[in-house]
Enzyme design. Sequence first.
Site, mmCIF file in Angstrom:
data_model
loop_
_atom_site.group_PDB
_atom_site.id
_atom_site.type_symbol
_atom_site.label_atom_id
_atom_site.label_comp_id
_atom_site.label_asym_id
_atom_site.label_seq_id
_atom_site.Cartn_x
_atom_site.Cartn_y
_atom_site.Cartn_z
ATOM 1 C CG HIS A 1 -1.990 -0.945 1.276
ATOM 2 N ND1 HIS A 1 -2.467 -1.558 0.150
ATOM 3 C CD2 HIS A 1 -2.771 -1.394 2.298
ATOM 4 C CE1 HIS A 1 -3.479 -2.349 0.465
ATOM 5 N NE2 HIS A 1 -3.676 -2.286 1.769
ATOM 6 C CE1 TYR B 1 -7.327 2.701 10.265
ATOM 7 C CE2 TYR B 1 -6.092 3.468 8.363
ATOM 8 C CZ TYR B 1 -6.230 2.601 9.430
ATOM 9 O OH TYR B 1 -5.279 1.629 9.655
ATOM 10 N N PRO C 1 -7.234 -1.338 17.376
ATOM 11 C CG PRO C 1 -8.956 -2.581 16.420
ATOM 12 C CD PRO C 1 -8.512 -1.988 17.706
ATOM 13 C CE LYS D 1 1.446 1.857 13.373
ATOM 14 N NZ LYS D 1 2.179 1.534 12.159
ATOM 15 C CE1 TYR E 1 -2.396 3.030 8.958
ATOM 16 C CE2 TYR E 1 -1.277 2.423 6.931
ATOM 17 C CZ TYR E 1 -2.335 2.280 7.806
ATOM 18 O OH TYR E 1 -3.342 1.376 7.535
HETATM 19 P P1 RFL Z 1 -2.152 -13.744 20.478
HETATM 20 O O1 RFL Z 1 -2.395 -13.699 19.006
HETATM 21 O O2 RFL Z 1 -3.280 -13.419 21.386
HETATM 22 O O3 RFL Z 1 -1.593 -15.203 20.796
HETATM 23 C C1 RFL Z 1 -1.442 -15.657 22.129
HETATM 24 C C2 RFL Z 1 -1.477 -17.172 22.124
HETATM 25 O O4 RFL Z 1 -1.297 -17.637 23.468
HETATM 26 C C3 RFL Z 1 -2.257 -18.667 23.734
HETATM 27 N N1 RFL Z 1 -2.498 -18.733 25.188
HETATM 28 C C4 RFL Z 1 -1.954 -19.672 25.989
HETATM 29 N N2 RFL Z 1 -1.131 -20.687 25.724
HETATM 30 C C5 RFL Z 1 -0.768 -21.461 26.779
HETATM 31 N N3 RFL Z 1 -1.202 -21.265 28.044
HETATM 32 C C6 RFL Z 1 -2.041 -20.240 28.342
HETATM 33 N N4 RFL Z 1 -2.459 -20.067 29.588
HETATM 34 C C7 RFL Z 1 -2.441 -19.397 27.296
HETATM 35 N N5 RFL Z 1 -3.237 -18.311 27.225
HETATM 36 C C8 RFL Z 1 -3.260 -17.927 25.945
HETATM 37 C C9 RFL Z 1 -3.471 -18.251 22.924
HETATM 38 O O5 RFL Z 1 -4.336 -19.346 22.670
HETATM 39 C C10 RFL Z 1 -2.814 -17.709 21.656
HETATM 40 O O6 RFL Z 1 -2.606 -18.720 20.697
HETATM 41 O O7 RFL Z 1 -0.937 -12.798 20.895
HETATM 42 P P2 RFL Z 1 0.402 -12.417 20.097
HETATM 43 O O8 RFL Z 1 1.066 -13.636 19.555
HETATM 44 O O9 RFL Z 1 1.153 -11.491 20.968
HETATM 45 O O10 RFL Z 1 -0.119 -11.617 18.792
HETATM 46 C C11 RFL Z 1 -0.784 -10.381 18.921
HETATM 47 C C12 RFL Z 1 -1.714 -10.160 17.743
HETATM 48 O O11 RFL Z 1 -2.526 -11.307 17.582
HETATM 49 C C13 RFL Z 1 -2.587 -8.899 17.919
HETATM 50 O O12 RFL Z 1 -1.816 -7.846 18.413
HETATM 51 C C14 RFL Z 1 -3.242 -8.438 16.584
HETATM 52 O O13 RFL Z 1 -4.147 -9.387 16.125
HETATM 53 C C15 RFL Z 1 -3.937 -7.093 16.755
HETATM 54 N N6 RFL Z 1 -4.631 -6.646 15.557
HETATM 55 C C16 RFL Z 1 -3.954 -6.053 14.506
HETATM 56 N N7 RFL Z 1 -2.611 -5.929 14.554
HETATM 57 C C17 RFL Z 1 -1.930 -5.405 13.495
HETATM 58 O O14 RFL Z 1 -0.698 -5.279 13.573
HETATM 59 N N8 RFL Z 1 -2.550 -5.015 12.328
HETATM 60 C C18 RFL Z 1 -3.890 -5.119 12.195
HETATM 61 O O15 RFL Z 1 -4.401 -4.821 11.100
HETATM 62 C C19 RFL Z 1 -4.658 -5.615 13.324
HETATM 63 N N9 RFL Z 1 -5.975 -5.732 13.234
HETATM 64 C C20 RFL Z 1 -6.013 -6.785 15.452
HETATM 65 C C21 RFL Z 1 -6.663 -6.298 14.260
HETATM 66 C C22 RFL Z 1 -6.766 -7.379 16.465
HETATM 67 C C23 RFL Z 1 -8.127 -7.489 16.330
HETATM 68 N N10 RFL Z 1 -8.819 -8.149 17.394
HETATM 69 C C24 RFL Z 1 -9.756 -9.176 17.190
HETATM 70 C C25 RFL Z 1 -8.393 -7.939 18.753
HETATM 71 C C26 RFL Z 1 -8.018 -6.396 14.116
HETATM 72 C C27 RFL Z 1 -8.757 -6.963 15.150
HETATM 73 C C28 RFL Z 1 -10.255 -6.993 14.952
HETATM 74 C C1 PHB Z 2 -7.388 -5.183 8.676
HETATM 75 O O1 PHB Z 2 -7.128 -5.306 7.467
HETATM 76 O O2 PHB Z 2 -7.922 -6.091 9.333
HETATM 77 C C2 PHB Z 2 -7.071 -3.903 9.340
HETATM 78 C C3 PHB Z 2 -6.557 -2.841 8.604
HETATM 79 C C4 PHB Z 2 -6.243 -1.643 9.236
HETATM 80 C C5 PHB Z 2 -6.458 -1.525 10.596
HETATM 81 C C6 PHB Z 2 -6.972 -2.589 11.341
HETATM 82 C C7 PHB Z 2 -7.281 -3.789 10.708
HETATM 83 O O3 PHB Z 2 -6.169 -0.358 11.213
#
Ligand code: RFL
Ligand code: PHB
Length: 391
Positions: A74, A203, A295, A299, A386
């Site tokens: 992008h 956004y 989100p 980040k 960004y």
């Molecule tokens: P995770 O992905 O939560 O993984 C943690 C793992 O630990 C396990 N666990 C355990 N295992 C053993 N014993 C226990 N007691 C445990 N408790 C938990 C869990 O089952 C899991 O497998 O953390 P990690 O690895 O630090 O990764 C973080 C990311 O997943 C998170 O920051 C992102 O998904 C956030 N996020 C976004 N980040 C971006 O950089 N770009 C994005 O576009 C973006 N969009 C988003 C997002 C998060 C979202 N949600 C649902 C919160 C969009 C959304 C909607």
């Molecule tokens: C996504 O593609 O899921 C997404 C993109 C931008 C954001 C958060 C999530 O700021």
Amino acid sequence: MAKRTQVVIVGAGPSGLLLGCLLDRAGIDNIIVERQTKDHVLARIRAGILEQTSVDLLTSAGAGARLAAEGIAHHAVNIAFDHKLVSVPLGATTNGKVVTAYGQTEVTLDLYNLRAAGGSQTIYSAGNVEIHDFDRDWPFIRFVNNGKAEEIACDLIAGCDGYHGVCRASIPDNAITTYGQVYPFGWLGLLADTPPVSTEVIYANNDRGFALCSMRSMTRSRYYIQCNPADNIERWSDDAFWDELRRRLPPETAEQLITGPSLEKSIAPLRSFVAEPMHFGRLLLAGDAAHVVPPTGAKGLNLAFSDIYYLHQAIESFFANNDIAALPHYSQQALARVWKTERFSWYLTNLTHRFNADPFEQKMKEAELDYITASPAGRLMMAENYVGLPL
Ligand code: RFL
Ligand code: PHB
């Protein structure tokens, strides 16, 4: 005690898997212990946008081939206020750095495959995971595997177990300080096999609430709308979602929107959260276990990966040089970037969402938008954050 390894990694999300792959490359033994099944972990749909530093890190870990072939660069980020859409260019002002659309599901799968090929052990479906003696020199972990209690002794424990994990919760209250806030809204997300409405993320701040247009590929789109976090997902039919999204986009964008049946639909709460320090004895926290961002700005995953960049260096130094000071140093290094990224995610959330009907606040946001799009300094601030601050 039967089993021993150098590093136990708790959690097989993106943080834990990336750390495992980087430690494998450095010849440091590690075992990952994960509470969920492999299928559950690999099916989670979350982030979609990678900073250049995350792309570079995945590539250096050996997990960059499919990302290089399928990721979509992008070169701009778009912000819409009611009927006006402005584009902030990326790249030209950021030494060529841009962001790449590539789903977290794909990142996790690539890391999983790399780990499986290398042969290091990952224990899925681990029950009652407990971490012990991490304030001493001989930590160990206890859990239930296939109905049997097991223990693994180690030198270090990496807490990569997300916001609801066991690692941060095991640190004594008086040794950790937490900061944060929960936002008074959530994001309702929808994934569909339809061509994205825009080739770059939009956004949108609209008087009906925030909306976001993103993508996973040229045939799969991802959209979000600001909603009540207590809303019942059953109340949102696909048609209701598409209608509401259309109302929140500038008319010329809304006209281009192609709708279709949802593949997934869910509501996520929004919070900012930091725990510091990210180190206690021989326990090191990384990713969502230590901090959460809303989100907006994409980040969360990227911040998790920058933690892992610092953490794998600290762990390598610990083993190579018996460098115990590398552990607290990791926390300091990581937190400096965490706080700046927390600021940007909080700022962009405030700028683009509707909190209340206060006309003065909305005027302030419109003036801010004018500044970040009309002024070269404003555009640079937006673009620099960004694409991701340097490591
Ligand atoms: P995770 O992905 O939560 O993984 C943690 C793992 O630990 C396990 N666990 C355990 N295992 C053993 N014993 C226990 N007691 C445990 N408790 C938990 C869990 O089952 C899991 O497998 O953390 P990690 O690895 O630090 O990764 C973080 C990311 O997943 C998170 O920051 C992102 O998904 C956030 N996020 C976004 N980040 C971006 O950089 N770009 C994005 O576009 C973006 N969009 C988003 C997002 C998060 C979202 N949600 C649902 C919160 C969009 C959304 C909607
Ligand atoms: C996504 O593609 O899921 C997404 C993109 C931008 C954001 C958060 C999530 O700021």
